[in-house]
Scaffold this motif. Sequence first.
Motif, PDB file in Angstrom:
ATOM      1  N   GLU A 182       0.867  -1.170   0.000  1.00  0.00           N
ATOM      2  CA  GLU A 182       0.000   0.000   0.000  1.00  0.00           C
ATOM      3  C   GLU A 182       0.905   1.222   0.000  1.00  0.00           C
ATOM      4  OE1 GLU A 182      -3.361  -0.061  -0.063  1.00  0.00           O
ATOM      5  OE2 GLU A 182      -3.341  -2.249  -0.098  1.00  0.00           O
ATOM      6  N   SER A 183       0.470   2.290  -0.643  1.00  0.00           N
ATOM      7  CA  SER A 183       1.300   3.493  -0.664  1.00  0.00           C
ATOM      8  C   SER A 183       1.411   4.076   0.747  1.00  0.00           C
ATOM      9  CB  SER A 183       0.745   4.515  -1.643  1.00  0.00           C
ATOM     10  OG  SER A 183      -0.489   4.997  -1.197  1.00  0.00           O
ATOM     11  N   PHE A 184       2.514   4.779   0.982  1.00  0.00           N
ATOM     12  CA  PHE A 184       2.745   5.393   2.281  1.00  0.00           C
ATOM     13  C   PHE A 184       3.737   6.531   2.100  1.00  0.00           C
ATOM     14  CE2 PHE A 184       5.743   1.965   1.726  1.00  0.00           C
ATOM     15  CZ  PHE A 184       6.960   2.558   2.035  1.00  0.00           C
ATOM     16  N   GLY A 185       3.787   7.411   3.089  1.00  0.00           N
ATOM     17  CA  GLY A 185       4.709   8.539   3.026  1.00  0.00           C
ATOM     18  C   GLY A 185       5.114   9.013   4.405  1.00  0.00           C
ATOM     19  N   PRO A 186       6.024   9.968   4.449  1.00  0.00           N
ATOM     20  CA  PRO A 186       6.493  10.514   5.725  1.00  0.00           C
ATOM     21  C   PRO A 186       5.340  10.997   6.597  1.00  0.00           C
ATOM     22  CG  PRO A 186       7.926  11.242   3.968  1.00  0.00           C
ATOM     23  CD  PRO A 186       6.741  10.565   3.312  1.00  0.00           C
ATOM     24  N   GLY A 187       5.456  10.703   7.884  1.00  0.00           N
ATOM     25  CA  GLY A 187       4.438  11.088   8.851  1.00  0.00           C
ATOM     26  C   GLY A 187       3.404  10.019   9.105  1.00  0.00           C
ATOM     27  N   GLU A 188       3.298   9.033   8.238  1.00  0.00           N
ATOM     28  CA  GLU A 188       2.305   7.974   8.399  1.00  0.00           C
ATOM     29  C   GLU A 188       2.859   6.843   9.252  1.00  0.00           C
ATOM     30  OE1 GLU A 188       0.371   6.701   4.760  1.00  0.00           O
ATOM     31  OE2 GLU A 188       0.738   8.665   3.879  1.00  0.00           O
ATOM     32  N   VAL A 189       1.974   6.222  10.030  1.00  0.00           N
ATOM     33  CA  VAL A 189       2.333   5.041  10.819  1.00  0.00           C
ATOM     34  C   VAL A 189       1.840   3.823  10.053  1.00  0.00           C
ATOM     35  CG1 VAL A 189       1.957   3.805  12.987  1.00  0.00           C
ATOM     36  CG2 VAL A 189       2.255   6.297  12.997  1.00  0.00           C
ATOM     37  N   VAL A 190       2.757   2.860   9.873  1.00  0.00           N
ATOM     38  CA  VAL A 190       2.439   1.615   9.161  1.00  0.00           C
ATOM     39  C   VAL A 190       2.831   0.441  10.047  1.00  0.00           C
ATOM     40  CG1 VAL A 190       2.680   2.607   6.854  1.00  0.00           C
ATOM     41  CG2 VAL A 190       4.679   1.645   7.989  1.00  0.00           C
ATOM     42  N   ALA A 191       2.203  -0.703   9.826  1.00  0.00           N
ATOM     43  CA  ALA A 191       2.539  -1.934  10.549  1.00  0.00           C
ATOM     44  C   ALA A 191       3.037  -2.947   9.528  1.00  0.00           C
ATOM     45  CB  ALA A 191       1.327  -2.460  11.293  1.00  0.00           C
ATOM     46  N   TRP A 192       4.268  -3.392   9.695  1.00  0.00           N
ATOM     47  CA  TRP A 192       4.891  -4.322   8.763  1.00  0.00           C
ATOM     48  C   TRP A 192       5.504  -5.493   9.501  1.00  0.00           C
ATOM     49  CZ3 TRP A 192       7.978   0.257   6.406  1.00  0.00           C
ATOM     50  CH2 TRP A 192       7.211   0.896   5.433  1.00  0.00           C
ATOM     51  N   GLN A 193       5.583  -6.632   8.804  1.00  0.00           N
ATOM     52  CA  GLN A 193       6.382  -7.747   9.306  1.00  0.00           C
ATOM     53  C   GLN A 193       7.827  -7.428   8.944  1.00  0.00           C
ATOM     54  OE1 GLN A 193       5.102 -11.571   7.821  1.00  0.00           O
ATOM     55  NE2 GLN A 193       4.140 -11.975   9.773  1.00  0.00           N
ATOM     56  N   LEU A 194       8.685  -7.363   9.940  1.00  0.00           N
ATOM     57  CA  LEU A 194      10.078  -7.015   9.705  1.00  0.00           C
ATOM     58  C   LEU A 194      10.983  -8.184  10.055  1.00  0.00           C
ATOM     59  CD1 LEU A 194      10.152  -3.406  11.180  1.00  0.00           C
ATOM     60  CD2 LEU A 194       9.844  -4.109   8.795  1.00  0.00           C
ATOM     61  N   VAL A 195      11.973  -8.398   9.199  1.00  0.00           N
ATOM     62  CA  VAL A 195      12.985  -9.433   9.397  1.00  0.00           C
ATOM     63  C   VAL A 195      14.327  -8.725   9.410  1.00  0.00           C
ATOM     64  CG1 VAL A 195      14.038 -11.501   8.403  1.00  0.00           C
ATOM     65  CG2 VAL A 195      11.570 -11.134   8.187  1.00  0.00           C
ATOM     66  N   GLU A 196      15.186  -9.076  10.367  1.00  0.00           N
ATOM     67  CA  GLU A 196      16.504  -8.451  10.420  1.00  0.00           C
ATOM     68  C   GLU A 196      17.247  -8.694   9.116  1.00  0.00           C
ATOM     69  OE1 GLU A 196      19.042  -8.685  13.840  1.00  0.00           O
ATOM     70  OE2 GLU A 196      17.309  -9.101  15.120  1.00  0.00           O
ATOM     71  N   ALA A 197      17.978  -7.671   8.675  1.00  0.00           N
ATOM     72  CA  ALA A 197      18.760  -7.756   7.441  1.00  0.00           C
ATOM     73  C   ALA A 197      20.240  -7.775   7.790  1.00  0.00           C
ATOM     74  CB  ALA A 197      18.453  -6.565   6.538  1.00  0.00           C
TER      75      ALA A 197
END
Length: 129
Positions: free
Chosen positions: A17-32
């Motif tokens: 989904e599109s997103f930009g600065p200032g927005e809060v998003v919830a993502w599945q994150l995996v260490e890189a």
Amino acid sequence: MTVTIWIDSWQMECCGESFGPGEVVAWQLVEAGAEDHADVVGGRRAAEIDFREEHHGGAGDEAVAAVKVVGVEEVHCRYEIPPGSTSDVRQPVPGATEFVPVGRAEKWVEERPGLEFCGYLVTAEPVVG
């Protein structure tokens, strides 16, 4: 404290989904790892990447994190078959990556001449609570 998150182009095209600065998003994150994206973004920028976003599972529910987007960069890279290669597999060309700051990450990105869109580098702040 900010973190840097890599989002592959195919992740965005498939499920993003599109997103930009200032927005809060919830993502599945995996260490890189520092070497995970070095072929595309170069060693220095790859070392900055803390996490990659994962739409297709494997991260576990506990890895879902809310972050506030601070900045977004498109990553565009040139790919070629390496000279002397016996394979027809194209590889990123070292030093041929462009980072373009943008006001919004979109599902579809306009290609830059001679380059392919690879993904986004997102600077974000973890949201606590």
